[in-house]
Design a protein around this motif. Structure first.
Motif, mmCIF file in Angstrom:
data_model
loop_
_atom_site.group_PDB
_atom_site.id
_atom_site.type_symbol
_atom_site.label_atom_id
_atom_site.label_comp_id
_atom_site.label_asym_id
_atom_site.label_seq_id
_atom_site.Cartn_x
_atom_site.Cartn_y
_atom_site.Cartn_z
ATOM 1 N N ALA A 66 0.816 -1.228 0.000
ATOM 2 C CA ALA A 66 0.000 0.000 0.000
ATOM 3 C C ALA A 66 0.844 1.270 0.000
ATOM 4 N N THR A 67 2.087 1.180 0.460
ATOM 5 C CA THR A 67 2.945 2.379 0.463
ATOM 6 C C THR A 67 3.687 2.537 -0.864
ATOM 7 N N GLY A 68 3.439 1.629 -1.798
ATOM 8 C CA GLY A 68 4.114 1.686 -3.098
ATOM 9 C C GLY A 68 3.219 2.244 -4.188
ATOM 10 N N GLN A 69 3.720 2.154 -5.432
ATOM 11 C CA GLN A 69 2.993 2.754 -6.567
ATOM 12 C C GLN A 69 1.648 2.069 -6.802
ATOM 13 N N ARG B 164 5.276 -8.903 8.797
ATOM 14 C CA ARG B 164 6.575 -9.213 8.177
ATOM 15 C C ARG B 164 6.306 -10.244 7.107
ATOM 16 N N ALA B 165 6.845 -9.995 5.932
ATOM 17 C CA ALA B 165 6.550 -10.874 4.798
ATOM 18 C C ALA B 165 7.075 -12.293 5.036
ATOM 19 N N ASP B 166 8.034 -12.449 5.978
ATOM 20 C CA ASP B 166 8.548 -13.792 6.266
ATOM 21 C C ASP B 166 7.969 -14.363 7.563
ATOM 22 N N PHE C 133 -2.617 -8.130 -3.459
ATOM 23 C CA PHE C 133 -1.168 -8.075 -3.242
ATOM 24 C C PHE C 133 -0.416 -7.957 -4.556
ATOM 25 N N MET C 134 0.707 -7.258 -4.463
ATOM 26 C CA MET C 134 1.697 -7.203 -5.523
ATOM 27 C C MET C 134 2.951 -7.845 -4.952
ATOM 28 N N THR C 135 3.978 -8.015 -5.744
ATOM 29 C CA THR C 135 5.237 -8.501 -5.186
ATOM 30 C C THR C 135 6.332 -7.494 -5.501
ATOM 31 N N PRO C 136 7.218 -7.244 -4.517
ATOM 32 C CA PRO C 136 8.257 -6.227 -4.694
ATOM 33 C C PRO C 136 9.200 -6.575 -5.843
ATOM 34 N N ALA D 274 13.282 -14.660 -3.813
ATOM 35 C CA ALA D 274 12.669 -13.953 -2.669
ATOM 36 C C ALA D 274 11.283 -13.428 -3.068
ATOM 37 N N GLU D 275 11.168 -12.961 -4.319
ATOM 38 C CA GLU D 275 9.860 -12.464 -4.790
ATOM 39 C C GLU D 275 8.831 -13.609 -4.768
ATOM 40 N N ILE D 276 9.241 -14.771 -5.262
ATOM 41 C CA ILE D 276 8.312 -15.915 -5.274
ATOM 42 C C ILE D 276 7.924 -16.292 -3.842
ATOM 43 N N ARG D 277 8.928 -16.252 -2.955
ATOM 44 C CA ARG D 277 8.666 -16.644 -1.562
ATOM 45 C C ARG D 277 7.646 -15.702 -0.918
ATOM 46 N N ILE D 278 7.797 -14.402 -1.178
ATOM 47 C CA ILE D 278 6.826 -13.440 -0.610
ATOM 48 C C ILE D 278 5.435 -13.749 -1.161
ATOM 49 N N GLY D 279 5.347 -13.974 -2.461
ATOM 50 C CA GLY D 279 4.039 -14.246 -3.064
ATOM 51 C C GLY D 279 3.383 -15.491 -2.498
ATOM 52 N N THR E 288 1.097 -4.118 -17.662
ATOM 53 C CA THR E 288 2.108 -3.898 -18.696
ATOM 54 C C THR E 288 3.015 -2.765 -18.206
ATOM 55 N N ALA E 289 3.864 -2.215 -19.073
ATOM 56 C CA ALA E 289 4.799 -1.164 -18.631
ATOM 57 C C ALA E 289 4.021 0.034 -18.076
ATOM 58 N N PHE E 290 4.493 0.566 -16.956
ATOM 59 C CA PHE E 290 3.804 1.710 -16.348
ATOM 60 C C PHE E 290 4.059 2.967 -17.187
ATOM 61 N N MET E 291 3.014 3.725 -17.474
ATOM 62 C CA MET E 291 3.209 5.020 -18.134
ATOM 63 C C MET E 291 4.075 5.938 -17.257
HETATM 64 N N1 LIG Z 1 7.743 -0.660 -13.569
HETATM 65 C C1 LIG Z 1 6.956 -1.228 -14.468
HETATM 66 O O1 LIG Z 1 6.749 -0.708 -15.595
HETATM 67 C C2 LIG Z 1 6.268 -2.539 -14.135
HETATM 68 C C3 LIG Z 1 5.366 -3.086 -15.052
HETATM 69 C C4 LIG Z 1 4.706 -4.275 -14.729
HETATM 70 C C5 LIG Z 1 4.962 -4.899 -13.517
HETATM 71 N N2 LIG Z 1 5.867 -4.345 -12.642
HETATM 72 C C6 LIG Z 1 6.085 -5.055 -11.366
HETATM 73 O O2 LIG Z 1 5.560 -4.234 -10.332
HETATM 74 C C7 LIG Z 1 6.195 -4.601 -9.095
HETATM 75 C C8 LIG Z 1 6.600 -3.339 -8.359
HETATM 76 O O3 LIG Z 1 5.418 -2.650 -8.035
HETATM 77 P P1 LIG Z 1 5.422 -1.147 -7.530
HETATM 78 O O4 LIG Z 1 6.181 -0.306 -8.518
HETATM 79 O O5 LIG Z 1 4.050 -0.801 -7.176
HETATM 80 O O6 LIG Z 1 6.325 -1.289 -6.219
HETATM 81 P P2 LIG Z 1 6.929 -0.120 -5.290
HETATM 82 O O7 LIG Z 1 6.336 1.192 -5.626
HETATM 83 O O8 LIG Z 1 8.411 -0.285 -5.310
HETATM 84 O O9 LIG Z 1 6.386 -0.544 -3.847
HETATM 85 C C9 LIG Z 1 6.804 -1.722 -3.226
HETATM 86 C C10 LIG Z 1 5.868 -1.987 -2.059
HETATM 87 O O10 LIG Z 1 6.181 -3.259 -1.498
HETATM 88 C C11 LIG Z 1 6.494 -3.068 -0.113
HETATM 89 N N3 LIG Z 1 7.531 -4.028 0.248
HETATM 90 C C12 LIG Z 1 8.710 -4.221 -0.381
HETATM 91 N N4 LIG Z 1 9.393 -5.208 0.221
HETATM 92 C C13 LIG Z 1 8.627 -5.626 1.261
HETATM 93 C C14 LIG Z 1 8.795 -6.610 2.284
HETATM 94 N N5 LIG Z 1 9.888 -7.370 2.344
HETATM 95 N N6 LIG Z 1 7.811 -6.755 3.197
HETATM 96 C C15 LIG Z 1 6.709 -5.985 3.145
HETATM 97 N N7 LIG Z 1 6.477 -5.036 2.215
HETATM 98 C C16 LIG Z 1 7.440 -4.869 1.281
HETATM 99 C C17 LIG Z 1 6.964 -1.641 0.009
HETATM 100 O O11 LIG Z 1 6.824 -1.221 1.349
HETATM 101 P P3 LIG Z 1 7.804 -0.145 2.069
HETATM 102 O O12 LIG Z 1 7.096 1.183 1.935
HETATM 103 O O13 LIG Z 1 7.898 -0.621 3.460
HETATM 104 O O14 LIG Z 1 9.115 -0.175 1.320
HETATM 105 C C18 LIG Z 1 5.996 -0.955 -0.945
HETATM 106 O O15 LIG Z 1 4.741 -0.777 -0.349
HETATM 107 C C19 LIG Z 1 7.383 -5.485 -9.457
HETATM 108 O O16 LIG Z 1 7.042 -6.817 -9.164
HETATM 109 C C20 LIG Z 1 7.531 -5.288 -10.968
HETATM 110 O O17 LIG Z 1 8.067 -6.421 -11.600
HETATM 111 C C21 LIG Z 1 6.506 -3.181 -12.918
#
Ligand SMILES: NC(=O)c1ccc[n+]([C@@H]2O[C@H](COP(=O)([O-])OP(=O)(O)OC[C@H]3O[C@@H](n4cnc5c(N)ncnc54)[C@H](OP(=O)(O)O)[C@@H]3O)[C@@H](O)[C@H]2O)c1
Length: 296
Positions: free
Chosen positions: A14-17, A59-61, A78-81, A91-96, A151-154
């Motif tokens: 929720a704190t991410g994009q 905690r994701a783990d 949910f999304m994965t980091p 690590a991404e798969i493990r979180i998911g 797809t790719a983010f604008m």
């Molecule tokens: N960029 C592109 O064009 C694009 C296109 C398609 C798909 N994607 C995919 O989109 C994903 C990234 O999404 P986004 O840009 O929305 O991410 P983001 O803005 O980087 O945000 C990541 C979020 O995940 C949280 N997080 C990270 N590690 C964590 C952990 N270990 N435990 C708990 N929370 C954790 C972060 O929390 P904190 O605030 O605590 O850090 C934050 O809320 C990737 O999987 C990427 O492959 C990207």
């Protein structure tokens, strides 16, 4: 169509994009959100709390912290980091998969996974195949699941893919051949579509929505920025070798291959009619041309 959700929706990331856009869209519907955050004291978490979002420290783990945070929710997004290197893909798969297990444990009625375009198959792109694995794991979990495949983010055009202004001309350079269309979506619309599924105001046909708001070649993208700036524009295709790591090179190679299958631009608009194309994204974000490298 199922009844509209009236309970709390849990959001990971929720704190991410993307997760942030999901929260925003859910709040727009006056529904309740519980954000699963690793640091409730962070500025971004506190900004969510100030908007009425409930914070659950996780905690994701730590599966127990996740299952507790998912108790009694009506839906879970949910999304994965981002995996920034091959070593982070596991690590991404493990979180998911840990998040899926926790949703099973908590008996969540509906889970929306923010996957990636092409995750219906193994593409050889490590951080896309990771999402394929998570999709498979989620599908086998028995949970009611919807995949939204981004797809790719604008928004990349405001950062890593930003056009430049060179001697009065807009120049866009990407490691993509000039006849290859790129599929793209705004983060705002990812949030709106995911929220509609979570709140039950829309359904994902077959449990999947491919998130494509526009599909344009390099020269077409450059032209959209040029029109906005009122300046001439050109596109330059760069070699893949300009990319810093193997993940990005594999991803852009896959973009070129995916161009063989044109996107259905109407699928996402069937859920969010106001989905932005690139020209609209440029307008609504107030994009303006950067400073000319020539300093004029
Ligand atoms: N960029 C592109 O064009 C694009 C296109 C398609 C798909 N994607 C995919 O989109 C994903 C990234 O999404 P986004 O840009 O929305 O991410 P983001 O803005 O980087 O945000 C990541 C979020 O995940 C949280 N997080 C990270 N590690 C964590 C952990 N270990 N435990 C708990 N929370 C954790 C972060 O929390 P904190 O605030 O605590 O850090 C934050 O809320 C990737 O999987 C990427 O492959 C990207």
């Amino acid at each position: 169509m199922s009844a509209h959700a009236t309970g709390t929706i849990a959001v990971f990331g929720a704190t991410g994009q993307q997760g942030g856009a999901v929260v925003h869209a859910i709040l727009d519907h006056k529904a309740r959100v519980r954000a699963l955050v690793r640091n409730p004291q962070s500025d971004r978490a506190q900004a969510l709390a100030a908007r009425g979002v409930e914070l659950a420290a996780i905690r994701a783990d730590d599966p127990a912290s996740l299952a507790a945070a998912l108790a009694t929710v009506e839906g879970f997004y949910f999304m994965t980091p981002e995996a920034n290197g091959l070593e982070e893909v596991e690590a991404e798969i493990r979180i998911g998969t840990t998040l899926v297990d926790a949703a099973v444990e908590a008996g969540v009625p509906h889970v929306v996974f923010n996957s990636v375009f092409g995750a219906d198959r193994e593409s050889g792109v490590p951080n896309h195949d990771s999402k394929h694995s998570i999709e498979e794991y989620l599908r086998k979990s028995g949970l009611r699941a919807s995949m939204v495949r981004a797809t790719a983010f604008m928004e990349n055009f405001a950062s890593v893919m930003a056009p430049s202004l060179e001697h009065g001309e807009i120049v866009l350079r990407l490691p993509l051949p000039e006849d290859v269309p790129l599929k793209m979506i705004s983060v705002r619309d990812i949030g709106r579509v995911a929220a509609a599924l979570l709140l039950g105001t829309a359904q994902a046909p077959g449990g999947v929505v491919e998130l494509v708001g526009d599909e344009l070649t390099g020269p077409q993208m450059a032209a959209a920025f040029g029109v906005r700036a009122g300046l001439p524009a050109r596109y330059e295709a760069l070699p893949l070798s300009v990319l810093p790591n193997a993940l990005d090179r594999a991803m852009f190679r896959e973009f070129a291959e995916a161009a063989g299958s044109p996107a259905d631009l109407s699928a996402v608009r069937a859920i969010e009619p106001a989905t932005l194309d690139l020209a609209e994204w440029i307008r609504v974000t107030g994009w303006t041309a950067p400073t000319d490298v020539a300093g004029v």
